[in-house]
Design a protein around this motif. Sequence first.
Motif, short mmCIF file in Angstrom:
data_model
loop_
_atom_site.label_atom_id
_atom_site.label_comp_id
_atom_site.label_asym_id
_atom_site.label_seq_id
_atom_site.Cartn_x
_atom_site.Cartn_y
_atom_site.Cartn_z
N ALA A 267 -40.21 6.54 -11.86
CA ALA A 267 -39.39 7.26 -10.90
C ALA A 267 -38.69 6.57 -9.80
N ALA A 268 -39.60 5.40 -9.29
CA ALA A 268 -39.02 5.16 -7.69
C ALA A 268 -39.81 3.63 -7.61
N ASN A 279 -34.92 6.66 -9.14
CA ASN A 279 -34.38 6.86 -10.55
C ASN A 279 -33.97 8.28 -10.90
N MET A 280 -32.87 8.65 -10.72
CA MET A 280 -32.45 10.03 -11.09
C MET A 280 -32.06 10.23 -12.47
N LEU A 281 -32.20 9.36 -13.18
CA LEU A 281 -32.38 9.42 -14.69
C LEU A 281 -33.91 9.82 -15.18
N SER A 352 -44.39 7.74 -9.59
CA SER A 352 -43.91 8.31 -10.95
C SER A 352 -44.82 9.48 -11.07
N LEU A 353 -46.14 9.41 -10.85
CA LEU A 353 -47.28 10.55 -11.20
C LEU A 353 -46.59 11.70 -10.22
#
Length: 390
Positions: A267-268, A279-281, A352-353
């Motif tokens: 995520a980041a 990460n916007m995807l 991400s979690l």
Amino acid sequence: MKMTTDTQRLAQNRFFETISRRISLGAFQKHEAVQSEDGIVVHYLYDPPYEKSGGNNKSFSGALQTAASTCGVIYKDEFYDLKSSKAWTINAPLFGIPFGARHISVHIELPDSASVRPEGYRQFLRYVEGEQEQVATNHFSERVAALRPQWLIDIIRSLAPDARSSDDIRDELQKLLDELRVRRTAPKVEVDGPELATPEIGVGFISTRDGSRSSGGSKPRPTHSNISFAPTGAKAAALWEGKERAPEIIPLTTQEEVEEKNLKGRAARYYPTGELFVNMLYPAVEEMRTKLVDEYASAQDIESMREHAQQAAEQSMVLRVGRAAVYALAKQLNHEWDNEAVGFALRPESLSLAADDYQSSLQSARRSMGRVFRPNRGETEEEQAVELVA
């Protein structure tokens, strides 16, 4: 070195050129060597995208050698700790190159008199003094960022992705940092430190004792008033008075940008320099958007509703990731957490979690969507009553 057709894949005989030779032949669009006071020379090279193949750099055309951007330490014409491709682009923000690292190379050339020496097999370079640790490119990241020429800064800015306003989120994260009383780590004095520190009164210091009134006329004793070093006459803003700054949120919206920062499936990524690449995807965005679209499928303006759902899903994930990063930074205040533990909390996997837990953000997103696409219940009942009377 001439390479004939039977020794390489191209149709014609080619010459294998060294980097210095390629520079002299103009293979790179921009190049500049900047020398620091201690004799270290930093080479900045810009190799723009190849027109016929955006995935490669321009010097790729007709070349035998790779055109991938690199970063490494040069000592007596030999490269050490050379990083290329993802290994370089992931670390590039630490060197002041948050964007366009795949087209920018940085080579740190040490003088022959540097206190280093190669290992026996010349795989690594070690410092002669102290614990004789290996010389790493990251040791020079701050120097590289500080010496960047203006033309390179302009190129980096031009290669930045289209920014989506995250000012409100950053303000909220800053308030959270302030409430948690998170402060930046103050510089510590070390005998063998890389920077020269003196007890003289200067920017960031105030005198706590008047030497003229002290017995023996001793010098005034200075103390830190602000750990942020500023130009003479500059006034420190409240944000800089030792506070930790909220991360600069940088959304990645294309697959190419995501892969460059090695965030596929994550995520980041947070950098100590203060950038938070998101990460916007990441799947959590699409999952939340889909749920909101299903719940508000009865909206009259479907297209507008879908746009609001997408924006709500993106903003909520950025906020979740940002808050997770802030709470991780706050663990610096906990003596039970060392730097390694804080680093684990800031890893892409940990962030991400936090991004995955979109369920915790649904209620807030529903309220935002409901104000626009769901009529007030009281008004609806009143309108129905009027219709029955009629």
